[in-house]
Structure formats: structure tokens, C-alpha cells
Design a protein around this motif. Structure first.
Motif, PDB file in Angstrom:
ATOM      1  N   PRO A   1      11.081  -7.657 -80.849  1.00 13.26           N
ATOM      2  CA  PRO A   1      10.209  -6.860 -81.711  1.00 13.26           C
ATOM      3  C   PRO A   1      10.503  -5.375 -81.760  1.00 13.26           C
ATOM      4  N   GLU A   2      11.335  -4.857 -80.853  1.00 13.48           N
ATOM      5  CA  GLU A   2      11.632  -3.423 -80.895  1.00 13.48           C
ATOM      6  C   GLU A   2      12.756  -3.096 -81.862  1.00 13.48           C
ATOM      7  N   MET A   3      13.320  -4.123 -82.496  1.00 15.93           N
ATOM      8  CA  MET A   3      14.562  -3.904 -83.239  1.00 15.93           C
ATOM      9  C   MET A   3      14.404  -4.161 -84.728  1.00 15.93           C
ATOM     10  N   VAL A   4      15.390  -3.670 -85.481  1.00 21.96           N
ATOM     11  CA  VAL A   4      15.392  -3.884 -86.920  1.00 21.96           C
ATOM     12  C   VAL A   4      16.842  -4.030 -87.400  1.00 21.96           C
ATOM     13  N   SER A   5      17.047  -4.980 -88.289  1.00 23.49           N
ATOM     14  CA  SER A   5      18.385  -5.117 -88.895  1.00 23.49           C
ATOM     15  C   SER A   5      18.450  -4.184 -90.095  1.00 23.49           C
ATOM     16  N   PRO A   6      19.606  -3.541 -90.324  1.00 23.18           N
ATOM     17  CA  PRO A   6      19.729  -2.728 -91.536  1.00 23.18           C
ATOM     18  C   PRO A   6      19.458  -3.589 -92.772  1.00 23.18           C
ATOM     19  N   LYS A   7      19.835  -4.859 -92.690  1.00 28.16           N
ATOM     20  CA  LYS A   7      19.521  -5.771 -93.787  1.00 28.16           C
ATOM     21  C   LYS A   7      18.234  -6.491 -93.450  1.00 28.16           C
ATOM     22  N   SER A   8      17.135  -5.875 -93.792  1.00 24.61           N
ATOM     23  CA  SER A   8      15.836  -6.503 -93.549  1.00 24.61           C
ATOM     24  C   SER A   8      14.835  -5.904 -94.509  1.00 24.61           C
ATOM     25  N   GLU A   9      13.788  -6.650 -94.761  1.00 20.02           N
ATOM     26  CA  GLU A   9      12.724  -6.121 -95.619  1.00 20.02           C
ATOM     27  C   GLU A   9      11.997  -4.981 -94.912  1.00 20.02           C
TER      28      GLU A   9
ATOM     29  N   SER B   1      -1.617 -17.252 -85.480  1.00 22.03           N
ATOM     30  CA  SER B   1      -1.339 -18.412 -86.331  1.00 22.03           C
ATOM     31  C   SER B   1      -0.956 -19.652 -85.519  1.00 22.03           C
ATOM     32  N   ASN B   2      -0.607 -19.443 -84.233  1.00 21.23           N
ATOM     33  CA  ASN B   2      -0.288 -20.599 -83.379  1.00 21.23           C
ATOM     34  C   ASN B   2      -0.966 -20.430 -82.020  1.00 21.23           C
ATOM     35  N   PRO B   3      -2.266 -20.671 -81.980  1.00 19.22           N
ATOM     36  CA  PRO B   3      -3.005 -20.379 -80.738  1.00 19.22           C
ATOM     37  C   PRO B   3      -2.458 -21.099 -79.507  1.00 19.22           C
ATOM     38  N   SER B   4      -1.755 -22.210 -79.716  1.00 23.94           N
ATOM     39  CA  SER B   4      -1.274 -22.893 -78.503  1.00 23.94           C
ATOM     40  C   SER B   4       0.136 -22.459 -78.116  1.00 23.94           C
ATOM     41  N   LEU B   5       0.633 -21.399 -78.748  1.00 19.01           N
ATOM     42  CA  LEU B   5       1.933 -20.850 -78.348  1.00 19.01           C
ATOM     43  C   LEU B   5       1.879 -20.519 -76.859  1.00 19.01           C
ATOM     44  N   ALA B   6       2.871 -21.036 -76.106  1.00 16.58           N
ATOM     45  CA  ALA B   6       2.705 -20.994 -74.648  1.00 16.58           C
ATOM     46  C   ALA B   6       3.694 -20.081 -73.940  1.00 16.58           C
ATOM     47  N   TYR B   7       4.572 -19.424 -74.683  1.00 14.37           N
ATOM     48  CA  TYR B   7       5.634 -18.665 -73.992  1.00 14.37           C
ATOM     49  C   TYR B   7       6.329 -17.767 -75.000  1.00 14.37           C
ATOM     50  N   ILE B   8       6.692 -16.572 -74.534  1.00 13.67           N
ATOM     51  CA  ILE B   8       7.448 -15.640 -75.382  1.00 13.67           C
ATOM     52  C   ILE B   8       8.706 -15.210 -74.634  1.00 13.67           C
ATOM     53  N   LYS B   9       9.826 -15.235 -75.322  1.00 19.88           N
ATOM     54  CA  LYS B   9      11.038 -14.600 -74.789  1.00 19.88           C
ATOM     55  C   LYS B   9      11.198 -13.304 -75.564  1.00 19.88           C
ATOM     56  N   TRP B  10      11.049 -12.171 -74.887  1.00 22.84           N
ATOM     57  CA  TRP B  10      11.054 -10.851 -75.523  1.00 22.84           C
ATOM     58  C   TRP B  10      12.433 -10.234 -75.289  1.00 22.84           C
ATOM     59  N   ASP B  11      13.182 -10.114 -76.332  1.00 21.82           N
ATOM     60  CA  ASP B  11      14.563  -9.631 -76.194  1.00 21.82           C
ATOM     61  C   ASP B  11      14.680  -8.174 -76.619  1.00 21.82           C
ATOM     62  N   CYS B  12      15.754  -7.545 -76.224  1.00 13.30           N
ATOM     63  CA  CYS B  12      16.019  -6.138 -76.567  1.00 13.30           C
ATOM     64  C   CYS B  12      17.532  -5.954 -76.450  1.00 13.30           C
TER      65      CYS B  12
ATOM     66  N   ASN C   1      24.947  -4.962 -84.490  1.00 11.18           N
ATOM     67  CA  ASN C   1      24.583  -4.921 -85.917  1.00 11.18           C
ATOM     68  C   ASN C   1      23.126  -4.563 -86.162  1.00 11.18           C
ATOM     69  N   GLN C   2      22.520  -3.840 -85.264  1.00  8.32           N
ATOM     70  CA  GLN C   2      21.100  -3.569 -85.448  1.00  8.32           C
ATOM     71  C   GLN C   2      20.735  -2.155 -85.027  1.00  8.32           C
ATOM     72  N   LEU C   3      19.530  -1.772 -85.388  1.00  5.23           N
ATOM     73  CA  LEU C   3      19.005  -0.457 -85.032  1.00  5.23           C
ATOM     74  C   LEU C   3      17.730  -0.656 -84.213  1.00  5.23           C
ATOM     75  N   VAL C   4      17.304   0.428 -83.587  1.00  6.27           N
ATOM     76  CA  VAL C   4      16.102   0.367 -82.760  1.00  6.27           C
ATOM     77  C   VAL C   4      14.942   0.947 -83.563  1.00  6.27           C
ATOM     78  N   LEU C   5      13.796   0.312 -83.467  1.00 12.11           N
ATOM     79  CA  LEU C   5      12.594   0.866 -84.105  1.00 12.11           C
ATOM     80  C   LEU C   5      12.072   2.033 -83.264  1.00 12.11           C
ATOM     81  N   ASP C   6      11.462   2.969 -83.952  1.00  9.45           N
ATOM     82  CA  ASP C   6      11.018   4.182 -83.277  1.00  9.45           C
ATOM     83  C   ASP C   6       9.635   3.978 -82.641  1.00  9.45           C
ATOM     84  N   LEU C   7       9.643   3.511 -81.413  1.00  7.43           N
ATOM     85  CA  LEU C   7       8.366   3.223 -80.746  1.00  7.43           C
ATOM     86  C   LEU C   7       7.610   4.480 -80.325  1.00  7.43           C
TER      87      LEU C   7
ATOM     88  N   ALA D   1      17.679  -9.513 -90.675  1.00 11.93           N
ATOM     89  CA  ALA D   1      16.291 -10.003 -90.542  1.00 11.93           C
ATOM     90  C   ALA D   1      15.473  -9.561 -89.329  1.00 11.93           C
ATOM     91  N   LEU D   2      16.074  -8.858 -88.354  1.00  7.82           N
ATOM     92  CA  LEU D   2      15.209  -8.394 -87.265  1.00  7.82           C
ATOM     93  C   LEU D   2      14.142  -7.500 -87.871  1.00  7.82           C
TER      94      LEU D   2
END
Ligand code: GLA
Length: 740
Positions: free
Chosen positions: A420-428, A475-486, A450-456, A385-386
Motif C-alpha cells: 500500500p505504500e507504493m504506486v506504479s507510474p502506470k496506474s489510475e 468488503s471481506n470481513p473474514s479476511l484472515a491475514y495480510i502480507k504487507w510488502d514494500c 518499476n515503481q514509485l513510493v507514495l508520499d506518506l 497497477a500498484l
């Protein structure tokens, strides 16, 4: 007559001395060239650049500032080392293919196939950006080819920090190949050098090694593409004359501001001088530079201290807060994260309970971690699902927006994890866009977690990533924080759309920065955590877009005492995510005390806490609120090194020296281990009086520290204090307050 030169002054004179030695060499043009000397001065240091007989720009001095700037020019004359032969050993930017015999900073193949380069000084400019920052630009050009390099030195006067980078361009009749294109080239003189470097792996970040530098080249590098610091970060220290200690010795801290492959060559040359060449790793990355195109290298930063590692780190931390880290002087949110509390196993009901716990605990924000997305292939493990950044409706039938609403109802903020830089082989996403993935078309896929990297490097992929993050906010304007993983490194480095594969690693990082820039232009202030399976990506280029980083998935507090000790040389507490989790067998007090040394968070099941434990945490969070400014914006002093004794001790002192907080821990299980000797404080006013008070006391315990007594700063810094650390008191937090 002695006088001191103002920032930004240039000394010019005619040079006809020392020519005899060079007469052995065939030199084109006049030997009596005009000599240009430019001292780049900071509060404590001078880096002095000078043109030589060959019009090459050289480093004639880098060290403690002299009273009389005229004397910098005398420095080279007092060395009696062996022949230089090339006249290039101390080059400010060593070009290959002419006279050079050492590791170059730049190697090229010109449009006509010729491999030689000689960079001669043309001119320089000095721009005072403000009372603290001056930008020096030196233009160098090859006399034979229409090829030039601008060397930039951004000098931060008060912090003794210099950031250096280069811009490479040409007007030749075809493309030029750049085989190496360093950001900076330094040259140090000393009788001996010691290198402190770091290595690691997942959950083992920032393991130090220190050794004397021997002749030849030591290379610190990464070829991982993404998660580039997994095995080695680019930060390092060079001690001169003798290994620097916390408060004594001459030491240079260096780091490349880059989130991809880096390479730092540390070369002890045959004359016993140290040459440092740092930049993007040229591994598999020969760059084809078109006519008129500019290649801008990342910044290499350094600070030089004559008062040991502690002073260097305070200078660097100050610089980072003022100039680099996003909102470095601002506020931060304490949080409760659900990763270790639930892993992938949660649903709306469980999360609603955790939101209530967030409020009960008293932190600012709830951070929903991995596992909330994926419809066709739900993210119930790290195999799927990534890339499919839509809510998993089975787990969250009412979506993220219901949780955001619930958070607001509990008067806490809501944040979310994304990779967001990643993709699972099993993903849409992979099914729809198989060409967006980094892979070798004719070879089997190979996975990291178990994942691959998207071609940025592909702009369509960049748009997708920006869109995914934007969608969360819109869709969530009051979202207050992001954890960006890689979480993944790059295997099978190849872009299915890029024309020149040798540009892949570079274009990936450019793509990443483009994405981050776009996100930041729309959402300039929302706090974001820079995570890469822990500390796999911690550098000052990335930190311009992030408010904090995740040092490691290893949150065992004993490990964190050691790890954060090393991180803190280069990165300030305000940016250092530090959470209380179930890692480690220590009592909750020990865990909280350690986590309070950074940006505090929790990743526990609050309902599993005993009543007293909860009470303790709640009080600690209230105390943290009161002291966080000192921890985040104060000066850090490392008082007792965990690698050297039974006790670790770290102090943060407010800039006006009126208040401080001192964390002390037992780091040994040996018989009778404890604070037998007093610990000397640092950074106080010696003639002021201070009161010590213990906070973070576990309910039902009392403190042996007498808070009615006062001590002079002189006493506390000369004789010291005893936090009474022992097996029964394995962690102690003391506040230090000036008594007026
Ligand atoms: C990485 C991070 C963790 C957590 C997991 C989720 O390992 O470092 O903190 O977010 O991913 O999969």
C-alpha cells in the motif's frame, strides 16, 4: 558492610575528589557539586550513570552486576588511561559545541544562531511499571539556553534488555535546528572490541562480517528511506575482550527500533573505549524544532550477555515475544502462498484449485499474492497497477469475496498481499493524484522495481492507505491475514506538499506508523506479515504492528539455514516466515525440515508433488502442529554452526525443559561429510532422562535412532548425541522428551 540495592535506588554524595585534574579547565560554578549515581540494574548487569564535576550525566560503569552497589563508584578510579581533557568521553548523551571532542549524540543551532550545547543533569524519576519493567527518566538542561533533553531508559530486568530513547524540547524565542538527535549514547570499556555486522541485497539478507574494531568511527547506516535494511540492517553485536562464541564471552547486541534511515556510529576513542551513538540518520534531515514541540527519538535496544551470543539471543527473543512483536505469545497460521506457484499468471479457476490444495495439504490459510488487482492497467507484471486496489475483473470476475467464500467452503482461511505504500507510474492512482508521489518535480522519475513510493508524509496519502486496507476488510470481513510488502527504496526524496524538505524522511516514517496505528486500532489482532522484497524492513518498531516478517525471497533451504541462523540472534522463530518453495535442488524433506525451524508455510504447486512427497508434507504439518509451541515459545540453542563444519544443528527446548526438537542438516558436499562427532545438546535438566525420537521420516525410510533408549540430560549435554547426518540423511529432525 555489603548490601545490595533494590531496583531503582539512587546514591547521592558530595564529590570534591579528582578536582585537581579538572582545574586546568575553566569551570563555571562550584566544583563541589552534589554527585548523583543511579545504577540501572537488570538480572545480570548494571549500567551506572553518575553526574560529574560539570553536572553532565556520565556512564561510569556498564557490565556485570556487582554484589555491592556502593562499589560502582570506585570503578572509574582503577583506570589509568590518558587524559579525558573534556570530561565528556563517557557522556550519557554527548552534546556538541562546548567541550566535546568526539562524535556527538546531539548537535543543534539555537534560535539565536549559536551552535553550542551543554546538557546538565537537573533531576530524574524512577517509575516501576511492573515487577519486571522500570522506566528511568533523566532530565538534562542547558544552563545558558532554555533547551532540554529527557533521556529514557526502559529496563527489562529478567531479559537484561534496556530500551533507550530521548525527548528533545526547548522554549527559545524562535526555532532550533537539530542537526543530530540520537536515541542513545553508550560507553564501553574493554581491552579490545569486535563488531559483528550484517550486509546484503535482494535474496542475500543477513550476511555477517566480524572484525576487530580499530580506532576511529565505523558507521552502520541506511539512506534508503524505505526498504531501509536492503543493504544493511541496524542490528549488530559487540564482543568484548575476545570474539564471543555461542556459549562464552561478553557480548552486547544492539538495534535501532526504526523503519527508516538509521545511523549507528561505533567509535573507538583515543583512550581505547568504545562509544556507540545510535539513532535516526541525520543525513539530509536537519530538523526544525519549534518552541514547545517535542522531538521523540525511536528506541535503541540492547542486551549484554556474559555467556556468549546464544544467551543474548535467548534473552532478546524472550523480550521480543513478551513486549514487542504483535501477539508474540500467541498462535500463528500455517499457509500456502501462490507467489512462486503462479507469479502473476492466475485466474479464479486456478485459485480455486489452489484453495482445494490448501486443504489437502493441511495448512490453515491460503495467501493470495501479487497480481489480483488493477482494472484499467491490470497487474499482470510488476510494471502496473500498484495503488489501484480493486480486483482485476478479467482474472477474478467474481472478486475477492468469491475466493473468500470458496476458502471457507474448503475450511481454510484466506489472506491477501498488498503493497500500500507504493504506486506504479502506470496506474489510475498516479493519474488521479500526481502530487501524492515521492519525486523531484524538475527531474526525471527514476524507478526501483518499476515503481514509485507514495508520499506518506502527506496526511491525505495516509488516509488513502488506511482506506485501501480498510476496504479489503470491510468488503471481506473474514479476511484472515495480510502480507504487507514494500519493494521500493526512495529515490529523488522530495514531497510535493511538505513545507520543509529536511523533514521528509522523518515525516515519511511518522506517516507510516500513523497508518499502522490506525489500522491496528480497528483490526488489533489480524495476523500481518512484514515483507519488504524479503527482509528489507525488519525492525522492532515495525514488528509492534506485525505478527511475523518475511526474511528473504531467497528460500533455498541451504541459504535459509545460514540466513535464519543470523536472523535468529535478534528475532524469534515465531516471527520468522519460513516457506517450502521450488528454490534449491534439495529433496522436499530437506526443505520442509528447514522451514519448520520458523513459522511454516508453503509456496509450491501441491499437485506437482509425488504421492509420497504429499504424504510426507501432510505428516510434517501434523507434527508441526504438535511441536510449534516449543519452536515458537521455547528457548533456542544453536548447537552446530553451519559456517564452521559439515553439519548445522539447532534445538528448541521448552521453557520447562521437558521437551525439545532438534534440527540437523548436512551443509557440505565434500566426501564423507557428515556428523562424525556427536553434537552436544543444551538447555536440558542434567539429572532428568530423555528419549530421542526421529520425526519427519520420509515414507518408506526408517530411522537409525533408537527411540527406546533413554539418556540423561547430563550425557546429552556433555557427550552429546549423533543425529547420523550424512549424504544419505541430509536432514534429520529429532524430538527430545523427558521420561518421567
Ligand atoms: C516481493 C516479495 C515476494 C512477492 C513479490 C510479489 O518481492 O518479497 O514475496 O510477494 O514481491 O511481487
Amino acid at each position: 558492610m555489603k548490601y545490595s540495592l533494590k531496583k531503582g535506588t539512587t546514591i547521592t554524595r558530595m564529590l570534591c575528589t579528582g578536582i585537581l585534574f579538572f582545574l586546568k579547565l575553566a569551570v563555571a560554578g562550584s566544583l563541589c557539586a552534589q554527585v548523583v549515581t543511579v545504577p540501572l540494574q537488570t538480572a545480570a548487569n548494571a549500567l551506572v550513570l553518575q553526574t560529574n564535576e560539570f553536572k553532565n550525566l556520565s556512564i561510569i560503569y556498564f557490565g556485570k552486576k556487582l554484589h555491592d552497589v556502593q562499589e560502582y563508584g570506585l570503578a572509574p578510579q582503577v583506570y589509568r588511561q590518558t587524559s579525558d581533557y573534556s570530561g565528556m568521553l563517557n557522556s550519557a548523551y554527548t552534546s556538541a559545541g562546548s567541550r566535546n571532542l568526539m562524535e556527538p549524540a546531539i548537535t543543534v543551532t539555537h534560535a539565536d544562531g549559536n551552535n553550542s550545547l551543554d546538557l546538565q543533569y537537573i533531576n530524574h524519576t524512577i517509575k516501576q511499571e511492573n515487577e519486571n519493567v522500570t522506566l528511568y527518566t533523566f532530565t538534562l538542561r542547558d544552563p545558558v539556553y532554555d533547551f532540554s533533553v529527557d533521556l529514557f531508559y526502559k529496563v527489562y530486568y529478567r531479559q537484561d534488555v534496556i530500551e533507550q530513547w530521548s525527548v528533545i524540547r526547548h522554549q527559545e524565542k524562535g526555532n532550533v535546528l537539530l542537526h543530530k538527535y540520537a536515541s542513545a549514547n553508550l560507553y564501553l570499556k574493554s581491552d579490545a572490541f569486535w563488531l559483528r555486522q550484517y550486509h546484503g541485497d535482494w535474496a542475500r539478507e543477513m550476511k555477517p562480517e566480524e572484525a576487530r574494531v580499530t580506532h576511529g568511527i565505523k558507521t552502520l547506516d541506511s539512506k534508503l528511506g524505505t526498504r531501509a535494511n536492503l543493504f544493511q540492517p541496524s542490528v549488530f553485536m559487540i564482543s568484548m575482550h575476545q570474539p564471543a562464541t555461542e556459549n562464552e564471552g561478553t557480548v552486547l547486541f544492539g538495534a535501532l527500533e526504526y523503519s527508516g534511515n538509521f545511523r549507528t556510529d561505533i567509535e573507538l576513542d583515543y583512550q581505547n573505549n568504545l562509544r556507540i551513538v545510535s539513532g535516526i540518520n541525520n543525513y539530509a534531515s536537519t530538523y526544525t524544532l519549534k518552541k514547545g514541540e517535542e522531538f521523540v527519538t525511536p528506541g535503541f535496544l540492547y542486551t549484554l550477555s556474559h555467556q556468549g551470543k546464544g544467551y543474548a539471543s535467548r534473552q532478546l527473543q524472550d523480550w521480543a515475544r513478551q513486549y514487542k512483536i504483535l501477539d508474540g505469545n500467541g498462535d500463528r497460521l500455517t499457509l500456502l502462498n501462490n507467489w512462486e506457484a503462479t507469479y502473476f499468471d492466475f485466474n479464479e479457476e486456478k485459485l480455486k484449485a489452489l484453495l482445494k490444495d490448501t486443504r489437502k495439504l493441511g495448512v490453515d490459510l491460503f495467501l493470495l499474492d501479487d497480481g489480483w488487482f488493477g482494472q484499467k492497467y491490470p497487474r499482470n507484471s510488476d510494471h502496473t497497477a500498484l495503488g489501484d486496489w480493486q480486483e482485476n475483473k478479467t482474472k477474478l470476475p467474481n472478486g475477492i469475496s468469491a475466493l473468500v467464500k470458496e476458502a471457507a467452503g474448503n475450511q481454510v482461511k484466506f489472506g491477501i498481499w498488498i503493497e500500500p505504500e507504493m504506486v506504479s507510474p502506470k496506474s489510475e492512482l498516479y493519474e488521479k493524484h500526481p502530487t501524492w508521489v515521492v519525486k523531484q518535480p524538475a527531474r526525471p522519475e527514476y524507478y526501483f522495481r518499476n515503481q514509485l513510493v507514495l508520499d506518506l508524509s502527506n496526511s491525505e496519502v495516509q488516509d488513502f492507505v488506511v482506506g485501501a486496507v480498510d476496504q479489503l476488510f470491510t468488503s471481506n470481513p473474514s479476511l484472515a491475514y495480510i502480507k504487507w510488502d514494500c519493494n521500493s527504496v526512495i529515490y529523488n526524496a522530495h514531497s510535493l506538499t511538505l513545507k520543509n524538505q529536511s523533514h521528509f524522511y522523518i515525516e515519511y516514517v511518522r506517516g507510516l506508523y500513523n497508518v499502522l496505528k490506525r489500522i491496528r486500532s480497528k483490526y488489533p489482532t489480524v495476523p500481518m506479515m512484514l515483507c519488504s522484497g524479503g527482509g528489507g524492513r525488519v525492525d522492532y518498531a515495525a514488528l509492534q504492528y506485525f505478527t511475523e516478517f518475511w526474511p528473504s525471497d531467497n528460500t533455498d533451504p541451504l541459504e535459509r539455514i545460514f540466513m535464519q541462523w543470523e536472523y535468529s540472534y535478534f528475532f524469534p522463530a515465531i516471527a520468522t516466515g519460513s516457506h517450502v518453495t521450488d528454490w534449491g535442488k534439495q529433496p522436499i524433506k530437506f526443505k520442509v525440515d528447514v522451514a519448520m525451524m520458523g513459522k511454516l508455510g508453503f509456496d509450491i504447486v501441491v499437485s506437482h508433488l509425488a504421492e509420497k512427497e504429499l504424504q510426507f508434507c501432510q505428516q510434517a504439518i501434523r507434527d508441526y502442529e504438535q511441536w510449534k509451541k516449543v519452536i515458537w515459545q521455547g528457548d533456542q540453542y544453536r548447537l552446530a554452526n553451519p559456517a564452521e563444519g559439515d553439519v548445522a544443528s539447532v534445538a528448541y527446548i521448552s521453557r520447562d525443559k521437558s521437551a525439545g526438537i532438534v534440527f540437523s542438516y548436512l551443509v557440505s558436499n565434500r566426501y564423507a561429510a557428515g556428523s562424525a562427532l556427536p553434537i552436544r545438546l543444551n538447555g536440558l535438566k542434567s539429572d532428568s532422562r530423555y528419549r530421542l525420537r526421529e520425526i519427519n521420516l520420509y515414507p518408506g525410510t526408517s530411522s537409525p535412532i533408537d527411540s527406546t533408549k533413554t539418556y540423561s540430560g547430563d550425557f546429552l549435554m556433555t557427550v552429546g548425541f549423533n543425529p547420523e547426518v550424512n549424504a544419505g540423511r541430509s536432514s534429520v529432525v529429532l524430538t527430545v522428551e523427558e521420561v518421567k
